[in-house]
Design an enzyme around this catalytic site. Structure first.
Site, mmCIF file in Angstrom:
data_model
loop_
_atom_site.group_PDB
_atom_site.id
_atom_site.type_symbol
_atom_site.label_atom_id
_atom_site.label_comp_id
_atom_site.label_asym_id
_atom_site.label_seq_id
_atom_site.Cartn_x
_atom_site.Cartn_y
_atom_site.Cartn_z
ATOM 1 N N LYS A 1 0.815 -1.216 0.000
ATOM 2 C CA LYS A 1 0.000 0.000 0.000
ATOM 3 C C LYS A 1 0.857 1.280 0.000
ATOM 4 O O LYS A 1 2.067 1.218 0.161
ATOM 5 C CB LYS A 1 -0.979 -0.028 1.185
ATOM 6 C CG LYS A 1 -1.933 -1.242 1.142
ATOM 7 C CD LYS A 1 -2.993 -1.135 0.049
ATOM 8 C CE LYS A 1 -3.611 -2.461 -0.365
ATOM 9 N NZ LYS A 1 -4.546 -3.057 0.560
HETATM 10 C C1 LIG Z 1 -5.541 -4.225 0.862
HETATM 11 C C2 LIG Z 1 -7.017 -4.002 0.954
HETATM 12 C C3 LIG Z 1 -7.755 -4.304 2.108
HETATM 13 C C4 LIG Z 1 -7.166 -5.066 3.246
HETATM 14 O O1 LIG Z 1 -6.107 -4.444 3.834
HETATM 15 P P1 LIG Z 1 -5.283 -5.221 4.966
HETATM 16 O O2 LIG Z 1 -4.516 -4.140 5.651
HETATM 17 O O3 LIG Z 1 -4.405 -6.204 4.258
HETATM 18 O O4 LIG Z 1 -6.254 -5.889 5.850
HETATM 19 C C5 LIG Z 1 -9.078 -3.950 2.161
HETATM 20 N N1 LIG Z 1 -9.682 -3.350 1.124
HETATM 21 C C6 LIG Z 1 -9.022 -3.066 -0.010
HETATM 22 C C7 LIG Z 1 -9.746 -2.371 -1.119
HETATM 23 C C8 LIG Z 1 -7.677 -3.411 -0.139
HETATM 24 O O5 LIG Z 1 -7.030 -3.173 -1.288
#
Ligand SMILES: *Cc1c(COP(=O)(O)O)cnc(C)c1O
Length: 421
Positions: free
Chosen positions: A220
Site C-alpha cells: 500500500k
Molecule cells: C488491501 C485491501 C484491504 C485489506 O487491507 P489489509 O490491511 O491487508 O487488511 C481492504 N480493502 C481493499 C480495497 C484493499 O485493497
C-alpha cells in the site's frame, strides 16, 4: 528464442500485386526478433522502505517496550493530523479496522451492509465476520467506484451501513452516498485501503470525524508491513479501542507502567487487533515521506497517461473534478476488440518481458463463496464484470525510476503492436 510468433500487422510483408506468386504462396512464417526484454524482473509493488525505517525499528527493539505503547500512540496522533481526523486508532490491518468498526456499530445477524463488488474480498469478508449480509452492487463505468444509483436501489429496511471503497485511490462519490445514508440514518464506513493521501472536495479522506479504514499492508501507499488505521469521532474510537484489544478496559502499556494497576475488566469479547510499536515505528518513518511518495506517484502517472492516451487499444484511468487521487494503482483497461488476445495473454506477454503486473480486482461476486452463498452470476454486475475482463494494473510505486517506467511503456507497446487486430 526460436519461437515462431504471429505477424504483428504493422510488420507483415505486403504481397506485391504484380507478382502472381504473392497471391498463390502464403507469406513464409518468419521467426520474428524476440521482444526486447528487461534483464531483470520488474516487481509489481515492492515496499519503499529505507534506512530511516530500519533505524526506527532498531530503536524500538533496543527499548524495553516493543508492542503497543508510546510509539503507536505517536503514530496515531501524527496520522490523525496528516488526514485532519479528530482521532485515529492504530490496528494490525485494514481488515481489522473495518471489522472493529462494524462490531462497534453493533451490526450483526439479520442486518445488511451495502458495498461494491469491485474490491478486495476483505471488504465483504468483514461483513460476514459480524454475521451480517453483504449486499454487493455494481460500479460506475469511469472510476469503477461504487455506483450511488445502484446503492439507492439496494437499500432495504435491513440496511445498516454502506461501505464505499476508494478504488485505486480515486475517492468514491461521497456526496451522493452521504445523502442516501443520511436519509436512512445509517453510517458510511469508508474502505480507504488505497486512499492515502487523497481528498474529496478539498477535504482529506479520513478528515472530519468520518469513519475511515486505512491499510498499511506491504503493497500500500504507506506501509508498516501489516497494519491499519481507523479514523472517526473520539467517542466512537474509544469503543473501538476497547474492542480491538480483547474488550479490555485498560491496555497493557497502562497496566505495566510504573504505578499502573494490574486490574482490568472485560465487558465484551473483543479482538486482538492492536498495532505494536515495532510496526508503528515504520509507520512514523513512512509518514514523513508520504508527500514525496505522492509526488513521485503523480509523476509516474503523468508519464503513463502521456504514453497511452492516444493508443486506441488502451484506456487510461480517469480523475474526476474535485478529487485528489492517491494513485495507489494504475489500472489500465484494454480495448479487447482492438486486440487479438485476451487479458490473461496480455499479462503473460508482459511477464515474458519481465514486467510484473496485477489485476484489481477479481470482483467479489466471482469468488466461489459469494457466488454460491448468494447465488450470484458473473453478469449480475455487468459493469464490474466487463471491466474485470480487461483490467491490468501496471507497476506504480515511488521507487520506480524513469528508465523502469520507460521499460513498462515499451513492453506494453510491443504487446499491443504484435497483437493488434
Ligand atoms: C488491501 C485491501 C484491504 C485489506 O487491507 P489489509 O490491511 O491487508 O487488511 C481492504 N480493502 C481493499 C480495497 C484493499 O485493497
Amino acid at each position: 528464442m526460436s519461437k515462431v510468433v504471429d505477424y504483428p500487422s504493422a510488420m507483415s510483408p505486403v504481397p506485391s500485386a504484380t507478382s502472381p506468386e504473392a497471391v498463390l504462396v502464403p507469406p513464409p512464417l518468419l521467426p520474428l526478433a524476440p521482444p526486447r526484454r528487461r534483464a531483470t524482473f520488474l516487481p509489481f509493488s515492492p515496499p519503499s522502505v529505507g534506512e530511516e525505517e530500519v533505524e526506527a525499528v532498531t530503536q524500538v527493539l533496543r527499548s524495553d517496550w516493543i508492542t503497543t505503547g508510546p510509539v503507536a500512540k505517536l503514530f496515531e496522533r501524527r496520522f490523525a493530523a496528516a488526514v485532519q481526523a479528530p482521532e485515529a486508532l492504530a490496528v494490525n490491518s485494514c481488515t481489522a479496522a473495518l471489522h472493529t468498526a462494524l462490531a462497534a456499530l453493533e451490526i450483526g445477524r439479520g442486518d445488511e451492509v451495502i458495498t461494491t463488488t469491485m474490491t478486495f474480498a476483505a471488504t465483504a469478508n468483514v461483513i460476514e465476520h459480524v454475521g451480517a449480509r453483504p449486499v454487493l452492487v455494481d460500479v460506475e463505468p469511469d472510476t469503477l467506484n461504487i455506483d450511488p444509483a445502484r446503492v439507492a436501489a439496494a437499500i432495504s429496511p435491513r440496511t445498516r451501513a454502506i461501505i464505499p471503497v476508494h478504488f485505486g485511490g480515486h475517492p468514491a462519490a461521497l456526496d451522493a452516498i452521504d445523502d442516501l445514508a443520511a436519509a436512512r440514518g445509517i453510517p458510511v464506513l469508508e474502505d480507504a485501503a488505497h486512499a492515502v493521501p487523497a481528498a474529496w472536495r478539498g477535504r482529506p479522506i479520513g478528515a472530519d470525524g468520518r469513519l475511515v479504514a486505512f491499510s498499511f499492508y506491504a503493497t500500500k501507499n504507506l506501509t508498516t508491513a501489516e497494519g491499519g488505521m481507523l479514523t472517526g469521532p473520539s467517542d466512537f474510537l474509544a469503543k473501538c479501542r476497547v474492542l480491538a484489544l480483547h474488550g479490555m478496559s485498560r491496555d497493557a502499556a497502562e497496566r505495566y507502567r510504573v504505578g499502573g494497576s494490574w486490574s482490568y475488566e472485560v465487558h465484551r469479547p473483543g479482538f486482538k487487533y492492536n498495532m505494536p510499536d515495532l510496526q508503528a515505528a515504520i509507520g512514523l518513518a513512512q509518514l514523513q515521506k508520504l508527500d514525496a511518495f505522492a509526488r513521485r506517484r503523480q509523476e509516474i502517472v503523468a508519464r503513463y497517461h502521456a504514453a497511452f492516451a492516444d493508443e486506441e487499444a488502451l484506456e487510461t484511468p480517469v480523475t474526476r473534478d474535485g478529487v485528489t487521487h492517491a494513485w495507489h494503482l494504475y489500472p489500465l483497461r484494454l480495448r479487447l476488440d482492438a486486440l487479438r488476445i485476451d487479458r490473461a495473454r496480455f499479462i503473460q506477454e508482459l511477464t515474458e518481458r519481465n514486467i510484473g503486473t496485477s489485476v484489481h480486482f477479481i470482483p467479489v461476486h466471482l469468488h466461489p463463496f459469494y457466488a454460491r452463498t448468494y447465488d450470484l452470476a458473473p453478469h449480475d454486475f455487468p459493469v464490474a464484470y466487463a471491466n474485470y475482463l480487461r483490467l491490468v494494473s501496471l507497476p506504480l510505486h515511488p521507487r520506480l525510476t524513469d528508465a523502469e517506467v520507460h521499460d513498462v511503456v515499451e513492453a506494453v507497446y510491443d504487446v499491443v503492436a504484435r497483437f493488434r487486430r
